[in-house]
Design a protein around this motif. Structure first.
Motif, PDB file in Angstrom:
ATOM      1  N   LYS A 153       7.983  62.448  14.800  1.00 33.18           N
ATOM      2  CA  LYS A 153       7.833  60.946  15.161  1.00 33.18           C
ATOM      3  C   LYS A 153       6.366  60.765  15.862  1.00 33.18           C
ATOM      4  O   LYS A 153       6.702  60.937  17.238  1.00 33.18           O
ATOM      5  N   GLY A 203       8.554  66.452  10.176  1.00 35.35           N
ATOM      6  CA  GLY A 203       9.750  65.775  10.747  1.00 35.35           C
ATOM      7  C   GLY A 203       9.373  65.304  12.342  1.00 35.35           C
ATOM      8  O   GLY A 203      10.264  65.083  13.064  1.00 35.35           O
ATOM      9  N   ARG A 246      11.428  67.206  16.117  1.00 35.18           N
ATOM     10  CA  ARG A 246      12.412  67.117  15.276  1.00 35.18           C
ATOM     11  C   ARG A 246      13.927  67.153  16.090  1.00 35.18           C
ATOM     12  O   ARG A 246      14.739  66.505  15.819  1.00 35.18           O
ATOM     13  N   LYS A 259       1.632  60.037   8.365  1.00 36.43           N
ATOM     14  CA  LYS A 259       2.656  60.013   7.176  1.00 36.43           C
ATOM     15  C   LYS A 259       2.939  61.401   6.760  1.00 36.43           C
ATOM     16  O   LYS A 259       4.227  61.538   6.982  1.00 36.43           O
ATOM     17  N   GLN A 315       4.817  63.015   9.688  1.00 36.96           N
ATOM     18  CA  GLN A 315       6.232  62.699   9.633  1.00 36.96           C
ATOM     19  C   GLN A 315       7.075  63.240   8.791  1.00 36.96           C
ATOM     20  O   GLN A 315       8.241  63.508   8.922  1.00 36.96           O
ATOM     21  N   THR A 316       6.548  63.134   7.319  1.00 35.48           N
ATOM     22  CA  THR A 316       7.615  63.619   6.370  1.00 35.48           C
ATOM     23  C   THR A 316       7.628  65.060   6.349  1.00 35.48           C
ATOM     24  O   THR A 316       8.754  65.901   6.196  1.00 35.48           O
ATOM     25  N   ASP A 317       6.453  66.002   6.416  1.00 38.61           N
ATOM     26  CA  ASP A 317       6.593  67.271   6.363  1.00 38.61           C
ATOM     27  C   ASP A 317       6.892  67.961   7.400  1.00 38.61           C
ATOM     28  O   ASP A 317       7.478  69.080   7.485  1.00 38.61           O
TER      29      ASP A 317
END
Lengths: 163, 163
Positions: free
Chosen positions: A128, A126, B141, A119, A122-124
Motif C-alpha cells: 500500500k 500487495g 503486505r 497501481k 499495489q496489485t502485484d
DNA sequence: TAACTATTTATAATAATTATAATTTGACAC
DNA sequence: GTGTCAAATTATAATTATTATAAATAGTTA
C-alpha cells in the motif's frame, strides 16, 4: 506568502505546536527559496540574516517538525547532506527530481507520472503506497547542449587536420 | 557464487584494479547477503568474521570503488546511513525499493516499470536519463494483514460490549 | 634482489546531526 | 499584574558516519 504562512500556522496549531518567531523565520526562508534544495546549514545561515540569535539546533528541530507534519520533505541526493524541500500547497505526493551528473543542478517535476506504476505495485506486490521518492540522474538540457558544442569543435579540429 | 566473483574480478581488472583478499572478502559478504541492505558498518562487521585484520576505511574504499564500477549501488533510505546494494547481473538500471513505514522492511522490485516515465522525462523535460532511484514508502503486505487483524479484534470487542 | 606502485592499516580529522542542561518565553490561573 | 508551568530555545558537548593522512605491507616488474 502571508497566506501560506497562515496555513502553516494552522497546521502547527492543529497538532498543538506554536509558530514561534524562530519557526516563522525558518518557514519564511523556505518559502523565499522554494526552488532551491537547501541543507540545514544553508537554512541556518539564511535564517540568521533575519533572526541572528537563532541556534543551529533549533533549525534542525524545526525542519524535523515540519518534516513530520509533511510541510517539507527531507531528501538526500547522495552527497551526505539532508536537504529540505517545501511541499507544494495541496500536493498529496512528493515531487520528483532531475539531478544533473555534470553540473549538479536539480530540477523539479510536479506532475505525478507514477499513477500507473503505483497501481502495479499495489496489485502485484500487495504494497500500500503512501509516498514515493523518485530521482533521475542524467544530463540536463544545458549540459547536453554544451556537450554537443564540444563535439562540433572536436569535429572541426579533425577536419582542419585532415584537410 | 564463484562465477560472479570471477566476473567482478574481470570488471576490476578491466579498469586495472586488483581483487585483493580484502576486496574479495567484502564482495563475498555482499553476495551472501544479497537480499539485505547493509551499511558500511554492517559490511565491516561481517567481513571481519572472514578477515579479522581488515580496517573500516578499507571497507569504505572498497564499497566506493564497487560503486564507481556500478557493481553495487549506494542508496540512502533517509536514516542517515548509506547502504550498499549489489546490482543484479546484467541489470542496466538500479532496482526499486518498497520501504514499510511500520516494520521498516525493505523489499526489492527488479522490473523496470519506469520505461514510459523516462520517455516522458526525456521528451518533455529534455533530460537525458542515465539512472534512477525510486523508493515507495507505505505499508507492506504483512503489516496490512496485521492491521486488518487488529481492526477485526476491535470490532469484536465492540460487539461484546453492546450485546 | 631492488625499486616501484597500489593497497592497506591505524589513527586522526572532519562534517552532519543529535542530546543535554540551563535559560527564556509565553499562556493561563489567580 | 504576578506567579507558575510547560514548551521552546540557546549554547555547548557528544555522537555518528565518513574521509584524509602517514607509515607499513604486498605484489609486480626490471
Amino acid at each position: 506568502m502571508e497566506h501560506r504562512i497562515e496555513r502553516i500556522k494552522k497546521q502547527l496549531h492543529a497538532q498543538s505546536y506554536k509558530l514561534t518567531p524562530q519557526r516563522e523565520a525558518t518557514v519564511r526562508v523556505l518559502l523565499e527559496r522554494e526552488e532551491d534544495h537547501l541543507s540545514a546549514e544553508d537554512v541556518y545561515l539564511l535564517v540568521k540574516e533575519k533572526a541572528p540569535e537563532i541556534g543551529l539546533a533549533t533549525v534542525y528541530r524545526t525542519l524535523e517538525l515540519l518534516s513530520e507534519l509533511k510541510i517539507v520533505d527531507k531528501i538526500n541526493f547522495g552527497d551526505g547532506v539532508s536537504r529540505y524541500d517545501l511541499r507544494k500547497e495541496g500536493a498529496t505526493h512528493f515531487h520528483h527530481h532531475l539531478v544533473c551528473m555534470e553540473c549538479g543542478s536539480v530540477e523539479e517535476i510536479d506532475e505525478d507520472l507514477l499513477e500507473d506504476v503505483e497501481k502495479i505495485v499495489q496489485t502485484d506486490w500487495g504494497f500500500k503506497v503512501k509516498d514515493h521518492r523518485l530521482t533521475f540522474h542524467g544530463i540536463c538540457r544545458v549540459c547536453q547542449a554544451a556537450e554537443k558544442e564540444e563535439d562540433l569543435e572536436a569535429a572541426a579540429v579533425q577536419v582542419n587536420r585532415t584537410s
